[in-house]
Design an enzyme around this catalytic site. Structure first.
Site, PDB file in Angstrom:
ATOM      1  CG  ASP A  49     -11.952  -0.489   9.595  1.00 33.61           C
ATOM      2  OD1 ASP A  49     -11.840   0.115  10.685  1.00 33.61           O
ATOM      3  OD2 ASP A  49     -12.918  -1.224   9.324  1.00 33.61           O
ATOM      4  CB  THR A  50     -13.542   3.744  10.380  1.00 33.04           C
ATOM      5  OG1 THR A  50     -12.935   3.632  11.680  1.00 33.04           O
ATOM      6  CG2 THR A  50     -14.526   2.588  10.168  1.00 33.04           C
ATOM      7  CG  ASN A  61      -6.545   3.412   7.538  1.00 32.75           C
ATOM      8  OD1 ASN A  61      -5.922   4.110   8.338  1.00 32.75           O
ATOM      9  ND2 ASN A  61      -6.439   2.096   7.506  1.00 32.75           N
ATOM     10  CE1 TYR A  72      -1.922  -1.075  11.998  1.00 33.66           C
ATOM     11  CE2 TYR A  72      -3.190   0.459  13.345  1.00 33.66           C
ATOM     12  CZ  TYR A  72      -2.585   0.132  12.146  1.00 33.66           C
ATOM     13  OH  TYR A  72      -2.629   1.026  11.095  1.00 33.66           O
ATOM     14  NE  ARG A  76      -9.482  -7.575   9.000  1.00 32.89           N
ATOM     15  CZ  ARG A  76      -9.938  -7.392   7.775  1.00 32.89           C
ATOM     16  NH1 ARG A  76     -10.974  -8.118   7.333  1.00 32.89           N
ATOM     17  NH2 ARG A  76      -9.399  -6.503   6.972  1.00 32.89           N
ATOM     18  CG  ASP A 106      -8.183 -11.882  -9.015  1.00 34.02           C
ATOM     19  OD1 ASP A 106      -7.213 -11.881  -9.807  1.00 34.02           O
ATOM     20  OD2 ASP A 106      -8.384 -12.775  -8.175  1.00 34.02           O
ATOM     21  CG  ASP A 116      -9.146   0.487   5.188  1.00 33.22           C
ATOM     22  OD1 ASP A 116     -10.100  -0.323   5.190  1.00 33.22           O
ATOM     23  OD2 ASP A 116      -8.141   0.361   5.919  1.00 33.22           O
TER      24      ASP A 116
END
Length: 315
Positions: free
Chosen positions: A36-37, A39, A91, A174, A236, A264
């Site tokens: 995440d970070t 990215n 991952y 998470r 949304d 991200d």
């Protein structure tokens, strides 16, 4: 001080299936990197934001490869710490027919999880981070740390906050990374108490705190005194509240290929626009536009030529 962001977190090796190349006795895999970070850091750098990555790597060939990739993206790696004796986390992405992804992880005792073990490294980072106008942390940045490391990081951020630094927090909850929901709630409350920019996902915060509506979450975050809040709601759209004014901004609806890094990349587009002086609505649209491009490709980091040059604010 000009705008600059130090991003604290973990980068992992990313494995994904090579479509159409499977055989009865082998599944060919493509190796890239993500997390995440990192990215967000890559997409910030591609939007011409001064960004440094703060993490731990080891002394293996894959760590060398990761560092070279980050340098190639224009990311400042001067605060990356070398922690020999382990290898980077990894991952694997599995994507279903609708573009939704699930993951398998190998990250126990990764270098990034040991970043705040040594007091001398913590002291050096605490001083070095003062030169940045912003620090960016995610819920995963917190969750991968052992309890002692988490306490040290929160203390470091507290000092930075007291000295006038601005903290950006992406909740990114998470559950499987936390020992208990109570531990996660305590860490998040500590973070929100010193956060200036909150980039929350309604689904995550609802799972963690039980919020029933985005408006309820917005009120709760506002009660911490956070001046810049975005609540992401996937397809949304999002709710944004800046200086007490709240706006709803539609998402750009596209057919997703792989939703990895959607949030991200939104964060990077939003922050880059805000740092250029754009209003919240314009920044949300920039975040949605970048996320829409990213999810039309496989993997977390898409080809650099797919990212349009940022529009400069000429006001």
């Amino acid at each position: 001080m000009s705008a600059s962001i130090a991003v604290i977190g973990e980068c992992m090796l990313e494995l994904s299936h090579i479509r159409g190349a499977e055989s009865e006795d082998a599944i060919p895999l493509l190796m890239r990197y993500g997390g995440d970070t990192i990215n967000t850091s890559v997409y910030l750098a591609r939007n011409k934001v001064d960004v440094a990555y703060v993490t731990g790597v080891s002394d293996d060939t894959m760590s060398e490869w990761l560092l070279q990739q980050w340098h190639n993206e224009g990311i400042d790696c001067s605060l990356v710490q070398r922690l020999p004796g382990s290898v980077p986390a990894m991952y694997m992405i599995n994507v279903d027919e609708h573009g939704e992804r699930s993951f398998l992880y190998w990250r126990k005792d990764s270098p990034a999880s040991r970043l705040f073990d040594a007091d001398e490294i913590v002291a050096t980072l605490s001083e070095s981070l003062q030169r940045f106008s912003h620090i960016y942390v995610s819920g995963i940045s917190l969750a991968i740390l052992p309890p002692a490391g988490l306490s040290k990081l929160l203390a470091l951020l507290g000092v930075y906050h007291q000295r006038g630094g601005r903290i950006i927090f992406d909740g990114n909850y998470r559950p499987r990374l936390w020992d208990s929901i109570d531990q996660a709630q305590s860490a998040y409350r500590a973070m929100y108490a010193m956060t200036h920019v909150a980039l929350s996902t309604f689904e995550d915060e609802s799972a963690l705190f039980g919020y029933e509506t985005a408006e309820q979450l917005m009120t709760a975050l506002g009660d911490y005194g956070i001046g810049d809040i975005v609540i992401k709601m996937g397809g949304d759209g999002c709710l944004a509240q800046v200086d007490g004014s709240t706006h709803y901004v539609d998402a750009e609806l596209v057919e997703p290929v792989d939703t990895t890094a959607a949030g991200d990349s939104f964060n990077a587009g939003y922050l880059a626009a805000r740092l250029r002086g754009e209003p919240a609505i314009t920044a949300c649209r920039a975040g949605h536009a970048l996320a829409a491009r990213v999810i039309q490709h496989r993997g977390a980091i898409i080809p650099v030529d797919e990212i349009p040059a940022p529009k400069l604010n000429c006001h």
